[in-house]
Design an enzyme around this catalytic site. Structure first.
Site, PDB file in Angstrom:
ATOM      1  N   HIS A 128      -9.371  -7.530  -8.100  1.00  0.00           N
ATOM      2  CA  HIS A 128      -8.198  -8.380  -8.359  1.00  0.00           C
ATOM      3  C   HIS A 128      -8.215  -9.528  -7.343  1.00  0.00           C
ATOM      4  O   HIS A 128      -8.676  -9.360  -6.212  1.00  0.00           O
ATOM      5  CB  HIS A 128      -6.952  -7.513  -8.148  1.00  0.00           C
ATOM      6  CG  HIS A 128      -5.664  -8.130  -8.551  1.00  0.00           C
ATOM      7  ND1 HIS A 128      -5.000  -9.026  -7.757  1.00  0.00           N
ATOM      8  CD2 HIS A 128      -4.897  -7.964  -9.656  1.00  0.00           C
ATOM      9  CE1 HIS A 128      -3.871  -9.389  -8.362  1.00  0.00           C
ATOM     10  NE2 HIS A 128      -3.783  -8.761  -9.517  1.00  0.00           N
ATOM     11  N   ASP A 204      -7.511  -0.765  -1.916  1.00  0.00           N
ATOM     12  CA  ASP A 204      -6.398  -1.346  -2.657  1.00  0.00           C
ATOM     13  C   ASP A 204      -5.957  -0.298  -3.680  1.00  0.00           C
ATOM     14  O   ASP A 204      -6.655  -0.056  -4.664  1.00  0.00           O
ATOM     15  CB  ASP A 204      -6.884  -2.637  -3.334  1.00  0.00           C
ATOM     16  CG  ASP A 204      -5.877  -3.185  -4.339  1.00  0.00           C
ATOM     17  OD1 ASP A 204      -4.859  -2.532  -4.598  1.00  0.00           O
ATOM     18  OD2 ASP A 204      -6.138  -4.280  -4.877  1.00  0.00           O
ATOM     19  N   GLN A 207      -3.299  -0.142  -8.247  1.00  0.00           N
ATOM     20  CA  GLN A 207      -3.412   0.341  -9.622  1.00  0.00           C
ATOM     21  C   GLN A 207      -3.579   1.852  -9.670  1.00  0.00           C
ATOM     22  O   GLN A 207      -3.448   2.450 -10.730  1.00  0.00           O
ATOM     23  CB  GLN A 207      -4.625  -0.348 -10.256  1.00  0.00           C
ATOM     24  CG  GLN A 207      -4.536  -0.561 -11.726  1.00  0.00           C
ATOM     25  CD  GLN A 207      -3.277  -1.264 -12.161  1.00  0.00           C
ATOM     26  OE1 GLN A 207      -2.409  -0.651 -12.792  1.00  0.00           O
ATOM     27  NE2 GLN A 207      -3.128  -2.526 -11.835  1.00  0.00           N
ATOM     28  N   LYS A 230       4.487  -0.703  -9.041  1.00  0.00           N
ATOM     29  CA  LYS A 230       3.536  -0.136 -10.007  1.00  0.00           C
ATOM     30  C   LYS A 230       3.652   1.381 -10.054  1.00  0.00           C
ATOM     31  O   LYS A 230       2.915   2.065 -10.750  1.00  0.00           O
ATOM     32  CB  LYS A 230       2.106  -0.550  -9.654  1.00  0.00           C
ATOM     33  CG  LYS A 230       1.846  -2.033  -9.922  1.00  0.00           C
ATOM     34  CD  LYS A 230       0.387  -2.353  -9.769  1.00  0.00           C
ATOM     35  CE  LYS A 230       0.132  -3.819  -9.569  1.00  0.00           C
ATOM     36  NZ  LYS A 230       0.188  -4.584 -10.803  1.00  0.00           N
ATOM     37  N   CYS A 375      -5.819 -11.645 -13.384  1.00  0.00           N
ATOM     38  CA  CYS A 375      -6.007 -11.933 -11.953  1.00  0.00           C
ATOM     39  C   CYS A 375      -7.314 -11.337 -11.424  1.00  0.00           C
ATOM     40  O   CYS A 375      -7.382 -10.897 -10.267  1.00  0.00           O
ATOM     41  CB  CYS A 375      -4.839 -11.406 -11.110  1.00  0.00           C
ATOM     42  SG  CYS A 375      -3.347 -12.342 -11.335  1.00  0.00           S
TER      43      CYS A 375
HETATM   44  N1  PMP Z   1      -4.630  -5.134  -6.704  1.00  0.00           N
HETATM   45  C1  PMP Z   1      -4.659  -4.631  -7.945  1.00  0.00           C
HETATM   46  C2  PMP Z   1      -5.797  -3.734  -8.334  1.00  0.00           C
HETATM   47  C3  PMP Z   1      -3.642  -4.949  -8.840  1.00  0.00           C
HETATM   48  O1  PMP Z   1      -3.680  -4.441 -10.081  1.00  0.00           O
HETATM   49  C4  PMP Z   1      -2.599  -5.786  -8.427  1.00  0.00           C
HETATM   50  C5  PMP Z   1      -1.479  -6.172  -9.372  1.00  0.00           C
HETATM   51  N2  PMP Z   1      -1.864  -6.414 -10.674  1.00  0.00           N
HETATM   52  C6  PMP Z   1      -2.603  -6.272  -7.121  1.00  0.00           C
HETATM   53  C7  PMP Z   1      -3.633  -5.931  -6.275  1.00  0.00           C
HETATM   54  C8  PMP Z   1      -1.506  -7.145  -6.599  1.00  0.00           C
HETATM   55  O2  PMP Z   1      -0.293  -6.458  -6.617  1.00  0.00           O
HETATM   56  P1  PMP Z   1       1.050  -7.223  -6.251  1.00  0.00           P
HETATM   57  O3  PMP Z   1       1.170  -8.343  -7.227  1.00  0.00           O
HETATM   58  O4  PMP Z   1       2.115  -6.205  -6.429  1.00  0.00           O
HETATM   59  O5  PMP Z   1       0.915  -7.699  -4.851  1.00  0.00           O
END
Ligand code: PMP
Length: 415
Positions: A128, A204, A207, A230, A375
């Site tokens: 991401h 990270d 997810q 999430k 993203c």
């Molecule tokens: N890492 C991953 C794997 C994600 O799926 C996401 C959100 N889609 C993020 C980071 C970023 O999360 P946030 O927008 O809550 O900061």
């Protein structure tokens, strides 16, 4: 953490659905965008509301009842967050979200890595942007980012990882679950190899948190970031886990109230961690909601991971029957596709691009899916240059919802 291994029965799922007020509305969606954010259960909404009704005050400051209670709740959320991921409360820094948490570690990388020869940052190609841009942006400070190869299904090429990992590596940063492919990455082996090489490892877990068990000690990671929104909690409640010694070395990205223990005209003393890394007034009710959400997940009375897997398999096999529909990396005869994969399905449908399909599904049956680059543009573009559609499940989703979705996709495929 109490998690049930009870086989999920239809009545368990129905009961679980009832916890989510939005699903009880007459115009409730078929919500298949859980990778973007989950819906919120009643207990989380109530926890947030309780703050506004009963103890609305700032934390760490007032010596009156509501402020003391707000502080107590904020700290009990920290204890709950620590227990949820197998850490100690002092190893938990509250942040607005995963993105912020990763940026904090990236900004401190030069002080975290004493060795000036360590300039390489390794991340999987499928990451991401939130676990990509903060690292790429360190180029200005002498670091460089290398991407670990992944295959069409999104699985990390471990040989490529071992080839790239060496004594010049400063940090390896990988998601536990990819938000595009749903692949569960081999974080344990990667973190171990990084450690043996003297490199740091950041996971990270944005997810992963709602779908796989997380224990920072078993994973062997130095840092872990996740977003409460999430995992059924309100937006604004993020977590950065860091080993105590490492958190102590870190500098806040933002200084100010809360980050210092004493201030004079000629200087200041930073507060002890985690306070040093929590500038300003946080989203206090969101963290009340986070505590409620983590309790809620621990108390789900059936094996929701197994249930999500059954939804995944059912949906993939039904989708595979639709002409013109492609799921990257899925070959019908093989079952290895389902190993190490969370409840996310990326797909393309001939003739239906990313700006059309989600709109039609919403209009026809209030089905919410996400389409585009998610993203994670480099990886998603490699699957399909115009982006992919994505469905992502939570335990409140049902086979009946999937049948509705499949029926419409099949009709659209015919047009
Ligand atoms: N890492 C991953 C794997 C994600 O799926 C996401 C959100 N889609 C993020 C980071 C970023 O999360 P946030 O927008 O809550 O900061």
């Amino acid at each position: 953490m109490i998690k049930s291994d009870k086989k999920p029965e239809p009545q368990d799922v129905e009961k679980f659905r009832h916890e989510f007020p939005m699903l009880g509305n007459a115009d409730a969606p078929v919500y298949f965008d859980n990778a973007a954010t989950t819906l919120k259960p009643e207990c989380v909404i109530k926890a947030v509301e309780d703050y506004y009704y009963h103890f609305c005050a700032n934390i760490n400051r007032g010596l009156y009842e509501s402020s003391l209670l707000a502080t107590k709740k904020y700290e009990s959320a920290r204890t709950a967050a620590a227990a949820f991921i197998g850490a100690l409360p002092e190893e938990i820094v509250f942040t607005p979200n995963t993105t912020y948490a990763i940026n904090m570690v990236a900004a401190s990388l030069p002080v975290l890595v004493g060795d000036r020869c360590r300039k390489k940052i390794l991340i999987p190609f499928s990451e991401h942007h939130s676990n990509m841009i903060p690292w790429m942006n360190l180029e200005r400070r002498g670091f460089y980012t290398e991407f670990i190869r992944v295959d069409q299904a999104g699985r990390i090429d471990l040989n490529d990882f071992y080839d790239r990992l060496d004594r010049t590596t400063a940090i390896v940063a990988s998601s536990i679950v990819s938000n595009v492919s749903g692949v569960i990455n081999p974080v344990v082996v990667m973190a171990e190899a990084a450690g043996e090489c003297g490199a740091l490892f950041l996971a990270d877990a944005a997810q992963a948190a709602a779908h796989v068990d997380i224990n920072v000690k078993k994973l062997g990671v130095d840092f872990l970031a996740l977003s409460g929104h999430k995992i059924y909690a309100p937006p604004g409640s993020g977590i950065l886990y860091g080993k105590t010694g490492l958190l102590e070395k870190m500098e806040p990205i933002v200084w100010g109230g809360g980050t210092v223990s004493s201030v004079r005209q000629d200087g200041f003393e930073p507060a002890a961690v985690p306070k040093k890394l929590e500038p300003g007034t946080p989203d206090i009710p969101a963290f009340s909601g986070l505590e409620a959400a983590l309790g809620f997940v621990s108390d789900i009375g059936f094996d929701y991971q197994q249930y999500e897997k059954s939804l995944l398999e059912y949906c993939v096999y039904e989708m595979a029957k639709i002409p013109g529909l492609k799921i990257p990396g899925f070959v019908e005869e093989g079952t290895s596709f389902f190993n190490e994969r969370s409840a996310i399905i990326p797909f393309t449908l001939k003739g239906w691009d990313c700006s059309e399909l989600p709109v039609v599904l919403d209009k026809q049956a209030k089905i919410a899916i996400r389409s585009g680059f998610h993203c994670a543009q480099p990886f998603t573009c490699s699957l399909s240059p115009e982006g992919v559609h994505r469905v992502s499940f939570a335990p409140y989703n049902t086979k009946k919802e999937i049948d509705l979705f499949i029926g419409i996709l099949a009709e659209l495929a015919e047009l």
